[in-house]
Design an enzyme around this catalytic site. Structure first.
Site, PDB file in Angstrom:
ATOM      1  N   LYS A  13     -55.238 -40.687 -28.021  1.00 10.58           N
ATOM      2  CA  LYS A  13     -56.167 -39.697 -28.595  1.00 10.58           C
ATOM      3  C   LYS A  13     -57.434 -39.555 -27.739  1.00 10.58           C
ATOM      4  O   LYS A  13     -57.848 -38.454 -27.414  1.00 10.58           O
ATOM      5  CB  LYS A  13     -56.603 -40.121 -30.015  1.00 10.58           C
ATOM      6  N   ARG A  88     -59.862 -40.347 -41.291  1.00  7.71           N
ATOM      7  CA  ARG A  88     -58.820 -41.350 -41.097  1.00  7.71           C
ATOM      8  C   ARG A  88     -58.236 -41.825 -42.413  1.00  7.71           C
ATOM      9  O   ARG A  88     -57.365 -42.678 -42.439  1.00  7.71           O
ATOM     10  CB  ARG A  88     -59.485 -42.531 -40.429  1.00  7.71           C
ATOM     11  N   ARG A 127     -54.917 -51.840 -21.728  1.00  5.24           N
ATOM     12  CA  ARG A 127     -56.119 -50.987 -21.696  1.00  5.24           C
ATOM     13  C   ARG A 127     -57.343 -51.771 -21.238  1.00  5.24           C
ATOM     14  O   ARG A 127     -57.563 -52.905 -21.647  1.00  5.24           O
ATOM     15  CB  ARG A 127     -56.383 -50.408 -23.084  1.00  5.24           C
ATOM     16  N   ARG A 160     -60.949 -54.494 -25.004  1.00  8.57           N
ATOM     17  CA  ARG A 160     -61.567 -54.378 -26.327  1.00  8.57           C
ATOM     18  C   ARG A 160     -61.160 -55.556 -27.206  1.00  8.57           C
ATOM     19  O   ARG A 160     -60.006 -55.982 -27.179  1.00  8.57           O
ATOM     20  CB  ARG A 160     -61.141 -53.063 -26.998  1.00  8.57           C
ATOM     21  N   ARG A 171     -53.848 -52.977 -37.126  1.00  6.90           N
ATOM     22  CA  ARG A 171     -54.317 -51.585 -37.019  1.00  6.90           C
ATOM     23  C   ARG A 171     -53.172 -50.611 -37.223  1.00  6.90           C
ATOM     24  O   ARG A 171     -53.344 -49.545 -37.821  1.00  6.90           O
ATOM     25  CB  ARG A 171     -54.980 -51.369 -35.654  1.00  6.90           C
TER      26      ARG A 171
HETATM   27  P1  AP5 Z   1     -56.355 -44.261 -25.593  1.00  2.00           P
HETATM   28  O1  AP5 Z   1     -56.520 -42.852 -25.167  1.00  2.00           O
HETATM   29  O2  AP5 Z   1     -57.539 -45.162 -25.462  1.00  2.00           O
HETATM   30  O3  AP5 Z   1     -55.738 -44.300 -27.082  1.00  2.00           O
HETATM   31  P2  AP5 Z   1     -56.387 -43.989 -28.488  1.00  2.00           P
HETATM   32  O4  AP5 Z   1     -55.363 -43.291 -29.296  1.00  2.00           O
HETATM   33  O5  AP5 Z   1     -57.723 -43.316 -28.326  1.00  2.00           O
HETATM   34  O6  AP5 Z   1     -56.548 -45.489 -28.992  1.00  2.00           O
HETATM   35  P3  AP5 Z   1     -57.674 -46.197 -29.822  1.00  2.00           P
HETATM   36  O7  AP5 Z   1     -57.298 -47.655 -29.833  1.00  2.00           O
HETATM   37  O8  AP5 Z   1     -59.052 -45.891 -29.284  1.00  2.00           O
HETATM   38  O9  AP5 Z   1     -57.471 -45.574 -31.198  1.00  2.00           O
HETATM   39  P4  AP5 Z   1     -57.914 -46.133 -32.529  1.00  2.00           P
HETATM   40  O10 AP5 Z   1     -57.738 -44.951 -33.376  1.00  2.00           O
HETATM   41  O11 AP5 Z   1     -57.266 -47.369 -32.998  1.00  2.00           O
HETATM   42  O12 AP5 Z   1     -59.398 -46.635 -32.196  1.00  2.00           O
HETATM   43  P5  AP5 Z   1     -60.848 -46.049 -32.519  1.00  2.00           P
HETATM   44  O13 AP5 Z   1     -61.683 -46.337 -31.360  1.00  2.00           O
HETATM   45  O14 AP5 Z   1     -60.768 -44.663 -33.053  1.00  2.00           O
HETATM   46  O15 AP5 Z   1     -55.106 -44.878 -24.792  1.00  2.00           O
HETATM   47  C1  AP5 Z   1     -54.714 -46.231 -24.979  1.00  2.00           C
HETATM   48  C2  AP5 Z   1     -54.267 -46.833 -23.617  1.00  2.00           C
HETATM   49  O16 AP5 Z   1     -53.076 -46.160 -23.188  1.00  2.00           O
HETATM   50  C3  AP5 Z   1     -55.293 -46.639 -22.483  1.00  2.00           C
HETATM   51  O17 AP5 Z   1     -55.245 -47.740 -21.637  1.00  2.00           O
HETATM   52  C4  AP5 Z   1     -54.814 -45.385 -21.739  1.00  2.00           C
HETATM   53  O18 AP5 Z   1     -55.198 -45.381 -20.375  1.00  2.00           O
HETATM   54  C5  AP5 Z   1     -53.298 -45.477 -21.932  1.00  2.00           C
HETATM   55  N1  AP5 Z   1     -52.660 -44.160 -22.087  1.00  2.00           N
HETATM   56  C6  AP5 Z   1     -53.132 -43.095 -22.791  1.00  2.00           C
HETATM   57  N2  AP5 Z   1     -52.250 -42.073 -22.740  1.00  2.00           N
HETATM   58  C7  AP5 Z   1     -51.205 -42.512 -21.994  1.00  2.00           C
HETATM   59  C8  AP5 Z   1     -49.969 -41.928 -21.587  1.00  2.00           C
HETATM   60  N3  AP5 Z   1     -49.640 -40.669 -21.930  1.00  2.00           N
HETATM   61  N4  AP5 Z   1     -49.106 -42.665 -20.849  1.00  2.00           N
HETATM   62  C9  AP5 Z   1     -49.424 -43.940 -20.501  1.00  2.00           C
HETATM   63  N5  AP5 Z   1     -50.576 -44.549 -20.838  1.00  2.00           N
HETATM   64  C10 AP5 Z   1     -51.470 -43.849 -21.578  1.00  2.00           C
HETATM   65  O19 AP5 Z   1     -61.258 -46.979 -33.768  1.00  2.00           O
HETATM   66  C11 AP5 Z   1     -61.450 -48.363 -33.596  1.00  2.00           C
HETATM   67  C12 AP5 Z   1     -61.854 -48.960 -34.929  1.00  2.00           C
HETATM   68  O20 AP5 Z   1     -63.078 -48.355 -35.393  1.00  2.00           O
HETATM   69  C13 AP5 Z   1     -60.854 -48.756 -36.093  1.00  2.00           C
HETATM   70  O21 AP5 Z   1     -59.838 -49.725 -36.092  1.00  2.00           O
HETATM   71  C14 AP5 Z   1     -61.793 -48.869 -37.297  1.00  2.00           C
HETATM   72  O22 AP5 Z   1     -62.098 -50.217 -37.570  1.00  2.00           O
HETATM   73  C15 AP5 Z   1     -63.068 -48.191 -36.808  1.00  2.00           C
HETATM   74  N6  AP5 Z   1     -63.076 -46.740 -37.136  1.00  2.00           N
HETATM   75  C16 AP5 Z   1     -63.099 -45.702 -36.254  1.00  2.00           C
HETATM   76  N7  AP5 Z   1     -63.093 -44.512 -36.903  1.00  2.00           N
HETATM   77  C17 AP5 Z   1     -63.047 -44.812 -38.234  1.00  2.00           C
HETATM   78  C18 AP5 Z   1     -62.980 -44.022 -39.407  1.00  2.00           C
HETATM   79  N8  AP5 Z   1     -62.960 -42.667 -39.355  1.00  2.00           N
HETATM   80  N9  AP5 Z   1     -62.933 -44.657 -40.610  1.00  2.00           N
HETATM   81  C19 AP5 Z   1     -62.973 -46.000 -40.678  1.00  2.00           C
HETATM   82  N10 AP5 Z   1     -63.007 -46.827 -39.601  1.00  2.00           N
HETATM   83  C20 AP5 Z   1     -63.053 -46.233 -38.387  1.00  2.00           C
END
Ligand code: AP5
Length: 214
Positions: A13, A88, A127, A160, A171
């Protein structure tokens, strides 16, 4: 244009949201990034959020909803925005729908990056992120030019805290229980764009561009 991007943790994402934001001149709003910068700055919000994030749990709805509304109220987005990681949960989505309706606005597109759970552990364990500029790398799929160093700003890359295997499993569980139901919630409310997330970054981006009409 207002876009919401959904998908499991590690689906890509953040990677795709950055590319879309750049191409369509949108603001990229990531609640995960906002929480992480608060944790880094040791703010009261960061201290609260960290307790949940380090366990792979969601930050409580009231806190997250208030944060996003405040962010939208205090910033002006000329061309719109792409929301990454919010809403979410169903309560977050309902509250956000009401907020948009109060402004006579709506989401234009909901992107759903589809990817089986088996891909996720590999993506997360490889990552590496830059805490200074937010750039994201993968040690195999998209490595930095110099190992462990950010190409953009030269800062040391880190893994991370919530990318440990056990936390990633939690997660994923939380994603299936709390966030996946949003797909049905948004079908019919905005143009729904499912995309196969198992291809390369470039392939996924090309598919999204086609769907967004570029
Ligand atoms: P990446 O693009 O970083 O993936 P992502 O989907 O953004 O993953 P996240 O872990 O950031 O998502 P998340 O939703 O768990 O975390 P968030 O930060 O929102 O890609 C991942 C890896 O794969 C990278 O190394 C990349 O280079 C590689 N990659 C990408 N695309 C690829 C491809 N096509 N092919 C190969 N490799 C690829 O949230 C973190 C925490 O914050 C949550 O767990 C929660 O505790 C809190 N939080 C955030 N938002 C909320 C909310 N709205 N409500 C409550 N808690 C929240």
């Amino acid at each position: 244009m207002k876009i919401l991007i959904l998908g499991a943790p590690g689906a890509g994402k953040g990677t795709q949201a950055k590319l879309i934001a750049e191409k369509y001149q949108l603001a990229h709003i990531s609640t995960g990034d906002i929480f992480r910068s608060n944790i880094q700055g040791n703010t009261p919000l960061g201290q609260q959020a960290q307790q949940y994030m380090s366990q792979g749990l969601l930050v409580p709805d009231e806190l997250t909803i208030a944060l996003v509304k405040d962010y939208l109220e205090t910033n002006h987005f000329e061309n719109g925005y792409i929301l990454d990681g919010f809403p979410r949960t169903i309560p977050q989505a309902e509250s956000f729908d009401a907020y948009l309706a109060s402004k006579q606005e709506c989401m234009d597109y909901v992107i759903d990056i589809e990817i089986p759970d088996e891909f996720i552990l590999d993506r997360m364990s490889g990552r590496r992120v830059c805490t200074k500029c937010g750039a994201t790398y993968h040690i195999v799929n998209s490595p930095s030019k110099k190992e462990g160093i950010c190409d953009t700003c030269g800062t040391a890359l880190i893994q991370r805290e919530d990318d440990q295997a056990e936390t990633v499993k939690k997660r994923l569980e939380v994603y299936h229980a709390e966030t996946q139901p949003l797909i049905d919630h948004y079908k019919g409310k905005a143009k729904y764009l499912p995309v196969d997330g198992t291809g390369s970054v470039e392939e996924v981006f090309a598919s999204l561009n086609k769907m967004l009409g570029a």
